[in-house]
Structures are given as structure tokens and as C-alpha cells.
Design a protein around this motif. Structure first.
Motif, PDB file in Angstrom:
ATOM      1  N   ARG A 192      -0.657  13.593  -5.118  1.00 55.31           N
ATOM      2  CA  ARG A 192       0.613  13.854  -4.504  1.00 55.31           C
ATOM      3  C   ARG A 192       1.683  13.112  -5.322  1.00 55.31           C
ATOM      4  NH1 ARG A 192       2.145  17.304  -1.192  1.00 55.31           N
ATOM      5  NH2 ARG A 192       3.055  16.216   0.369  1.00 55.31           N
ATOM      6  N   THR A 193       1.149  12.077  -5.963  1.00 56.01           N
ATOM      7  CA  THR A 193       2.113  11.289  -6.822  1.00 56.01           C
ATOM      8  C   THR A 193       2.746  12.307  -8.153  1.00 56.01           C
ATOM      9  OG1 THR A 193       1.223   8.995  -6.345  1.00 56.01           O
ATOM     10  CG2 THR A 193       2.610   9.272  -8.542  1.00 56.01           C
ATOM     11  N   ALA A 194       1.648  12.881  -8.626  1.00 57.25           N
ATOM     12  CA  ALA A 194       2.013  13.757  -9.631  1.00 57.25           C
ATOM     13  C   ALA A 194       3.091  14.992  -8.953  1.00 57.25           C
ATOM     14  CB  ALA A 194       0.890  14.470 -10.330  1.00 57.25           C
ATOM     15  N   GLU A 195       2.816  15.129  -7.850  1.00 55.12           N
ATOM     16  CA  GLU A 195       3.883  16.386  -7.175  1.00 55.12           C
ATOM     17  C   GLU A 195       4.914  15.834  -6.938  1.00 55.12           C
ATOM     18  OE1 GLU A 195       1.238  17.867  -3.891  1.00 55.12           O
ATOM     19  OE2 GLU A 195      -0.300  18.795  -5.303  1.00 55.12           O
ATOM     20  N   LEU A 196       5.006  14.695  -6.423  1.00 54.41           N
ATOM     21  CA  LEU A 196       6.360  14.392  -5.594  1.00 54.41           C
ATOM     22  C   LEU A 196       7.098  13.349  -6.671  1.00 54.41           C
ATOM     23  CD1 LEU A 196       4.602  14.056  -1.918  1.00 54.41           C
ATOM     24  CD2 LEU A 196       6.117  15.888  -2.908  1.00 54.41           C
ATOM     25  N   ASP A 197       6.186  12.378  -7.349  1.00 55.54           N
ATOM     26  CA  ASP A 197       7.118  11.540  -8.285  1.00 55.54           C
ATOM     27  C   ASP A 197       7.870  10.583  -7.224  1.00 55.54           C
ATOM     28  OD1 ASP A 197       8.167  10.460 -10.586  1.00 55.54           O
ATOM     29  OD2 ASP A 197       9.859  11.486 -10.250  1.00 55.54           O
ATOM     30  N   PRO A 198       7.148   9.718  -6.386  1.00 56.04           N
ATOM     31  CA  PRO A 198       7.857   9.042  -5.429  1.00 56.04           C
ATOM     32  C   PRO A 198       8.352   7.575  -6.162  1.00 56.04           C
ATOM     33  CG  PRO A 198       5.483   8.708  -5.026  1.00 56.04           C
ATOM     34  CD  PRO A 198       5.688   9.980  -6.022  1.00 56.04           C
ATOM     35  N   ASP A 199       9.146   6.958  -5.602  1.00 54.10           N
ATOM     36  CA  ASP A 199       9.419   5.701  -6.315  1.00 54.10           C
ATOM     37  C   ASP A 199       8.430   4.701  -6.060  1.00 54.10           C
ATOM     38  OD1 ASP A 199      12.257   6.525  -7.266  1.00 54.10           O
ATOM     39  OD2 ASP A 199      12.644   6.785  -4.969  1.00 54.10           O
ATOM     40  N   VAL A 200       8.108   4.510  -4.794  1.00 50.79           N
ATOM     41  CA  VAL A 200       7.017   3.606  -4.273  1.00 50.79           C
ATOM     42  C   VAL A 200       5.839   4.406  -3.587  1.00 50.79           C
ATOM     43  CG1 VAL A 200       6.363   1.779  -2.834  1.00 50.79           C
ATOM     44  CG2 VAL A 200       8.815   2.030  -4.164  1.00 50.79           C
ATOM     45  N   VAL A 201       4.569   4.105  -3.938  1.00 55.17           N
ATOM     46  CA  VAL A 201       3.430   4.365  -3.090  1.00 55.17           C
ATOM     47  C   VAL A 201       2.614   3.333  -2.357  1.00 55.17           C
ATOM     48  CG1 VAL A 201       1.101   5.526  -3.227  1.00 55.17           C
ATOM     49  CG2 VAL A 201       2.882   6.100  -4.901  1.00 55.17           C
ATOM     50  N   VAL A 202       2.845   3.376  -0.883  1.00 49.59           N
ATOM     51  CA  VAL A 202       2.291   2.572  -0.131  1.00 49.59           C
ATOM     52  C   VAL A 202       0.739   2.814   0.023  1.00 49.59           C
ATOM     53  CG1 VAL A 202       2.290   1.411   2.139  1.00 49.59           C
ATOM     54  CG2 VAL A 202       4.397   2.024   1.129  1.00 49.59           C
ATOM     55  N   MET A 203      -0.014   1.923  -0.433  1.00 52.85           N
ATOM     56  CA  MET A 203      -1.510   2.275  -0.896  1.00 52.85           C
ATOM     57  C   MET A 203      -2.230   1.222   0.268  1.00 52.85           C
ATOM     58  SD  MET A 203      -3.372   4.173  -2.831  1.00 52.85           S
ATOM     59  CE  MET A 203      -2.455   4.558  -4.313  1.00 52.85           C
ATOM     60  N   ASP A 204      -3.217   2.072   0.768  1.00 53.51           N
ATOM     61  CA  ASP A 204      -4.302   1.331   1.532  1.00 53.51           C
ATOM     62  C   ASP A 204      -5.292   1.076   0.357  1.00 53.51           C
ATOM     63  OD1 ASP A 204      -5.978   0.143   3.264  1.00 53.51           O
ATOM     64  OD2 ASP A 204      -6.666   2.250   4.024  1.00 53.51           O
ATOM     65  N   VAL A 205      -6.299   0.112   0.755  1.00 58.99           N
ATOM     66  CA  VAL A 205      -7.435  -0.161  -0.393  1.00 58.99           C
ATOM     67  C   VAL A 205      -8.764   0.644   0.148  1.00 58.99           C
ATOM     68  CG1 VAL A 205      -8.848  -1.994  -1.118  1.00 58.99           C
ATOM     69  CG2 VAL A 205      -6.604  -2.547  -0.752  1.00 58.99           C
ATOM     70  N   ARG A 206      -9.238   0.471   1.230  1.00 59.85           N
ATOM     71  CA  ARG A 206     -10.305   1.059   1.627  1.00 59.85           C
ATOM     72  C   ARG A 206     -10.040   2.562   2.115  1.00 59.85           C
ATOM     73  NH1 ARG A 206     -14.505  -2.829   4.661  1.00 59.85           N
ATOM     74  NH2 ARG A 206     -15.292  -4.207   3.010  1.00 59.85           N
ATOM     75  N   MET A 207     -10.360   3.463   1.126  1.00 56.47           N
ATOM     76  CA  MET A 207     -10.254   4.971   1.477  1.00 56.47           C
ATOM     77  C   MET A 207     -11.604   5.651   1.109  1.00 56.47           C
ATOM     78  SD  MET A 207      -6.241   5.729   1.162  1.00 56.47           S
ATOM     79  CE  MET A 207      -6.298   5.380  -0.523  1.00 56.47           C
ATOM     80  N   PRO A 208     -12.053   6.789   1.861  1.00 59.69           N
ATOM     81  CA  PRO A 208     -13.099   7.380   1.558  1.00 59.69           C
ATOM     82  C   PRO A 208     -13.060   8.061  -0.077  1.00 59.69           C
ATOM     83  CG  PRO A 208     -11.936   8.725   2.984  1.00 59.69           C
ATOM     84  CD  PRO A 208     -11.293   7.414   3.060  1.00 59.69           C
ATOM     85  N   GLY A 209     -13.917   8.336  -0.860  1.00 58.79           N
ATOM     86  CA  GLY A 209     -14.127   8.798  -2.227  1.00 58.79           C
ATOM     87  C   GLY A 209     -13.247   7.748  -3.076  1.00 58.79           C
ATOM     88  N   VAL A 210     -12.284   8.253  -3.613  1.00 61.14           N
ATOM     89  CA  VAL A 210     -11.473   7.205  -4.710  1.00 61.14           C
ATOM     90  C   VAL A 210     -10.558   6.349  -3.774  1.00 61.14           C
ATOM     91  CG1 VAL A 210      -9.637   7.270  -6.435  1.00 61.14           C
ATOM     92  CG2 VAL A 210     -11.036   9.379  -6.337  1.00 61.14           C
ATOM     93  N   ASP A 211     -11.019   5.070  -3.983  1.00 60.40           N
ATOM     94  CA  ASP A 211     -10.422   4.077  -3.135  1.00 60.40           C
ATOM     95  C   ASP A 211      -8.944   3.623  -3.760  1.00 60.40           C
ATOM     96  OD1 ASP A 211     -10.618   2.199  -5.316  1.00 60.40           O
ATOM     97  OD2 ASP A 211     -12.519   1.096  -4.414  1.00 60.40           O
ATOM     98  N   GLY A 212      -8.513   2.654  -3.000  1.00 61.32           N
ATOM     99  CA  GLY A 212      -7.058   2.209  -3.451  1.00 61.32           C
ATOM    100  C   GLY A 212      -6.986   1.786  -4.579  1.00 61.32           C
ATOM    101  N   ILE A 213      -7.650   0.736  -5.063  1.00 62.84           N
ATOM    102  CA  ILE A 213      -7.856   0.383  -6.300  1.00 62.84           C
ATOM    103  C   ILE A 213      -7.848   1.269  -7.510  1.00 62.84           C
ATOM    104  CG2 ILE A 213      -8.822  -1.551  -8.009  1.00 62.84           C
ATOM    105  CD1 ILE A 213      -7.843  -2.454  -5.337  1.00 62.84           C
ATOM    106  N   ASP A 214      -8.888   2.234  -7.504  1.00 62.99           N
ATOM    107  CA  ASP A 214      -8.960   3.057  -8.770  1.00 62.99           C
ATOM    108  C   ASP A 214      -7.638   4.096  -8.738  1.00 62.99           C
ATOM    109  OD1 ASP A 214     -11.358   2.219  -9.463  1.00 62.99           O
ATOM    110  OD2 ASP A 214     -12.496   3.459  -8.213  1.00 62.99           O
ATOM    111  N   ALA A 215      -7.238   4.447  -7.359  1.00 64.90           N
ATOM    112  CA  ALA A 215      -6.032   5.325  -7.418  1.00 64.90           C
ATOM    113  C   ALA A 215      -5.030   4.555  -8.188  1.00 64.90           C
ATOM    114  CB  ALA A 215      -5.755   5.424  -5.911  1.00 64.90           C
ATOM    115  N   THR A 216      -4.752   3.198  -7.556  1.00 64.11           N
ATOM    116  CA  THR A 216      -3.441   2.568  -8.206  1.00 64.11           C
ATOM    117  C   THR A 216      -3.451   2.460  -9.814  1.00 64.11           C
ATOM    118  OG1 THR A 216      -3.353   1.053  -6.312  1.00 64.11           O
ATOM    119  CG2 THR A 216      -2.652   0.278  -8.462  1.00 64.11           C
ATOM    120  N   ARG A 217      -4.929   2.290 -10.351  1.00 70.16           N
ATOM    121  CA  ARG A 217      -4.986   2.090 -11.737  1.00 70.16           C
ATOM    122  C   ARG A 217      -4.830   3.562 -12.380  1.00 70.16           C
ATOM    123  NH1 ARG A 217      -9.765   0.912 -11.356  1.00 70.16           N
ATOM    124  NH2 ARG A 217      -9.432  -1.448 -11.638  1.00 70.16           N
TER     125      ARG A 217
END
Length: 225
Positions: A42-67
Motif C-alpha cells: 500500500r505504501t508503494a501504491e499510495l505514497d503516504p507521508d507517514v506510515v503508522v505501523m504496528d509491530v506485531r502483525m501476522p506474516g511480515v511484522d512491522g519491523i521487517d515492513a519498516t525496513r
């Protein structure tokens, strides 16, 4: 207008955040994601200014997604929110390139201030997280020599390119001081401090203040009290 993407696996929390953020005249929620992979997509699609990210999520977690977001979409800043006030998330999250790390139980006004700060290129870390961050890196900080300084600090990662004043500003920045507080301690204008911070980030090729703080502690330029 600050464009925000919400990434959290709990739909009710996303709804609550959306209601708070969309009520602000300078903010709009442009999309949501229920896991880390969707957040990256969704970041690639929407180009947001800020992503408010949770840490614990299924599959790819917030840390890997942030990276991945920081690597592939550096214009989008990441603000990590979590209910877990523990260093196993704080330090990896900041190392991954997050521009902020807050607990989900912060007052709404603190969340809004953090989003505005991150969107403007600044960085935000909750005081409790800062303390745990320092604890997390303390065992990896080199011991100082007899004069109290780390002999490697001025040569690692380009720190030897900083002027004495810039190194002094970096030291105070690493203590968690704001530009206004640094200006007061060094008897400088806030604009001058902001200029010094910008030069420090450029010389050290860092993204923001958070990375500067992490670097300062990692190389032993400053040490936890």
C-alpha cells in the motif's frame, strides 16, 4: 495535508485511529493495511507521508515492513506504535529506519504531535523507549580510555568529519535534547542549532535524528548515565 497509511492487524484500532486523524484539518488517512506485506504494498501504491505501523502483525511484522519501506520508499516516514514497551522492538525498529517509536497508550495529542513531527522530517521517541533503547545498546558500547573518550568514536562512520561544535551538538542530541534545549545549553539560536543538526545528518549520511542518536551510542561518543 499529511497523508497517512494505517498498518495494524486490529480493525477496531485502525477505525479508532482513523477517526482521530481524519478529524484534524491537516491530516487524512489515505489507506489501511492489516499486515506488514500489505503495508509495503500500500505504501508503494499510495505514497503516504507517514506510515503508522504496528509491530506485531501476522506474516511480515512491522519491523521487517519498516525496513523494506525505508529501503524502497524513503520519502514515506514510519512511526511505530506498539503496546509492548520492551527493547526487543524499540532498537530493531529504530535500526530498521523508523522515524519514531511510541506506545499506543499515549494521549491523542501526543500521537498527533508525533505524526506532524515525523512528517516534517524530525524524529520522535517516547522517553520510556529512549531509556530502554540505551539499555539495549549499553553492552555494545566500547569502554572509554583514560581521558573518558572512546578512541574509536572520532574515526568511525565519518565522525572525524564533524567540527568540534557539531560533535558537541550531536552529543546533546543523543541525550534526547530538542533543538530549543540544545540552543539554551550552548547559548545559540535555535536556527543555528537546526543548521548544525542538518550538517551532522548530511556528513554522516543519516536519515534523521533517531539514526544520529543510535550512531552516537553505538560508537561510544556518549554513554548511558
Amino acid at each position: 495535508m499529511i497523508r497517512i497509511l494505517l498498518a495494524d492487524d486490529e480493525a477496531l484500532l485502525r477505525l479508532g485511529f482513523r477517526l482521530v486523524l481524519d478529524s484534524q484539518p491537516d491530516m487524512t488517512v489515505v489507506g489501511e493495511a492489516a499486515d506488514g506485506a500489505a503495508a509495503v504494498r500500500r505504501t508503494a501504491e499510495l505514497d503516504p507521508d507517514v506510515v503508522v505501523m504496528d509491530v506485531r502483525m501476522p506474516g511480515v511484522d512491522g519491523i521487517d515492513a519498516t525496513r523494506q519501506i525505508v529501503q524502497d520508499h524513503p520519502r514515506s516516514r514510519v512511526l511505530i506504535l506498539t503496546t509492548f514497551d520492551i527493547d526487543e522492538y524499540a532498537f530493531p525498529g529504530l535500526k530498521a529506519g523508523a522515524s519514531g517509536f511510541l506506545l499506543k497508550n499515549v494521549p491523542p495529542e501526543d500521537l498527533l504531535s508525533a505524526i506532524r513531527a515525523v512528517a516534517s522530517g524530525d524524529a520522535v521517541v517516547a522517553p520510556t523507549v529512549t531509556r530502554r533503547l540505551l539499555d539495549a545498546v549499553s553492552d555494545r558500547i566500547p569502554e572509554p580510555n583514560e581521558d573518558g573518550r572512546n578512541p574509536r568514536a572520532v574515526t568511525q562512520r565519518g565522525l572525524d568529519r564533524l567540527t568540534d561544535r557539531e560533535r558537541e551538538v550531536l552529543t546533546k542530541l543523543a541525550r534526547g535534547l530538542s533543538n530549543a534545549e540544545i540552543a539554551e545549553e550552548l547559548v545559540l539560536s535555535e536556527a543555528t542549532v537546526k543548521t548544525h543538526v542538518g550538517r551532522i545528518l548530511n556528513k554522516l549520511e543519516l536519515r534523521d535524528r533517531v539514526q544520529a542518536v543510535v550512531l552516537a551510542y553505538e560508537v561510544g561518543l556518549v554513554r548511558p548515565a
